[in-house]
Write an enzyme that holds these catalytic residues in place. Sequence first.
Site, mmCIF file in Angstrom:
data_model
loop_
_atom_site.group_PDB
_atom_site.id
_atom_site.type_symbol
_atom_site.label_atom_id
_atom_site.label_comp_id
_atom_site.label_asym_id
_atom_site.label_seq_id
_atom_site.Cartn_x
_atom_site.Cartn_y
_atom_site.Cartn_z
ATOM 1 N N TYR A 16 -15.843 55.021 -22.172
ATOM 2 C CA TYR A 16 -16.635 55.941 -21.184
ATOM 3 C C TYR A 16 -16.876 56.996 -21.798
ATOM 4 C CZ TYR A 16 -15.727 52.388 -17.533
ATOM 5 O OH TYR A 16 -15.526 51.311 -17.026
ATOM 6 N N LYS A 55 -2.562 45.607 -11.828
ATOM 7 C CA LYS A 55 -2.076 44.870 -12.785
ATOM 8 C C LYS A 55 -0.574 44.976 -13.128
ATOM 9 C CE LYS A 55 -5.955 43.755 -15.665
ATOM 10 N NZ LYS A 55 -6.586 43.777 -17.167
ATOM 11 N N HIS A 78 -6.034 52.241 -15.060
ATOM 12 C CA HIS A 78 -5.565 51.789 -16.629
ATOM 13 C C HIS A 78 -4.264 52.194 -17.225
ATOM 14 C CE1 HIS A 78 -10.357 51.520 -17.711
ATOM 15 N NE2 HIS A 78 -10.044 50.642 -17.175
ATOM 16 N N HIS A 92 -17.790 43.747 -12.010
ATOM 17 C CA HIS A 92 -17.261 44.645 -13.063
ATOM 18 C C HIS A 92 -18.379 45.529 -13.561
ATOM 19 C CE1 HIS A 92 -13.898 45.146 -15.716
ATOM 20 N NE2 HIS A 92 -14.891 45.346 -16.669
ATOM 21 N N ARG A 151 -10.947 46.752 -9.437
ATOM 22 C CA ARG A 151 -10.955 45.542 -10.033
ATOM 23 C C ARG A 151 -11.420 44.429 -8.695
ATOM 24 N NH1 ARG A 151 -6.372 47.592 -12.428
ATOM 25 N NH2 ARG A 151 -6.216 47.799 -14.536
ATOM 26 N N ARG A 199 -18.098 48.377 -11.178
ATOM 27 C CA ARG A 199 -16.699 49.090 -11.581
ATOM 28 C C ARG A 199 -17.172 50.328 -12.556
ATOM 29 N NH1 ARG A 199 -11.042 49.196 -11.983
ATOM 30 N NH2 ARG A 199 -10.200 48.786 -14.200
#
Length: 304
Positions: A283, A177, A274, A248, A153, A251
């Site tokens: 994806y 995160k 994730h 992004h 990120r 990424r």
Amino acid sequence: MLIELFLDMLAAERGAGANTLSAYRRDLTDLSEFLSAAGSSIAKAATDNLRAYLGALAKRGFKASSVARRLSALRQLYHFLYAEGRRGDDPAAVLEGPKRGLTLPKILSIADVDRLLTHAHADAADPKRPPPERLRAARLACLLEVLYATGLRVSELVALPASSARKDARMLVVRGKGGKERLVPLNDAAKRAMADYLALLKSQGRPETKWLFPSFGESGHLTRQHFARDLKVLAAAAGLKPAQVSPHVLRHAFASHLLHNGADLRVVQTLLGHADISTTQIYTHVLEERLKSLVRDLHPLTDK
């Protein structure tokens, strides 16, 4: 204030980062202002008030994905208030979100990424450029190589510590995160770009900092916004449309190109950080195309 109580819970119990908290605060403050103008409040709002707010967002031109994000925020807020006894009901529980079509991520081709990298390295190696410009170009080339090698990120990338560039480093330890750590491998191109950038940084007498990408103008590290601006300038110089290029998008390119070349979806999920496989499943169109190609090329009864 009820919103602040909710944000405190997100930070303390879920480990929400500054960017996440800022987004929730912005969305819920907008809701509070709408309710206040309608003679209501967060504490008193009924389901019809919340429906009216979602309708107002649509009239203001919000995309379905943006309305869905606001709905998610207010659902979480009211679930929290109900669970904490701050309200006797949950007016958001029965709300339905807007129907959204499948939105595929913007993707750069391998050739496009190669053009960006080639142009960035050429700028960094140009002896005619003044030293400060060469240093900025080397920093951008390093940012690109590391981003495309790891799929970080942008907030994780710009905040990498200087220790990430150790000569013997084969992996990056990334704090993502919620404060969760993960290991991401580094390729040789990224390690060379780091070494070249740091050598140039040292040769120009820049003071040592704890950041791999220190800000040249202020204390601290490079900002996400600054990197995004530099990337768009590079894209234009490389003959790509700036609107289609962002950190992004790179990424996304990292993830898509891995999957196209045979990587497992679970592996890509881990590399991207994730928490839920459903997030990585945007994806799956890449996997579907690869499977079609395999059947077309390898099935014994396929017409050649």
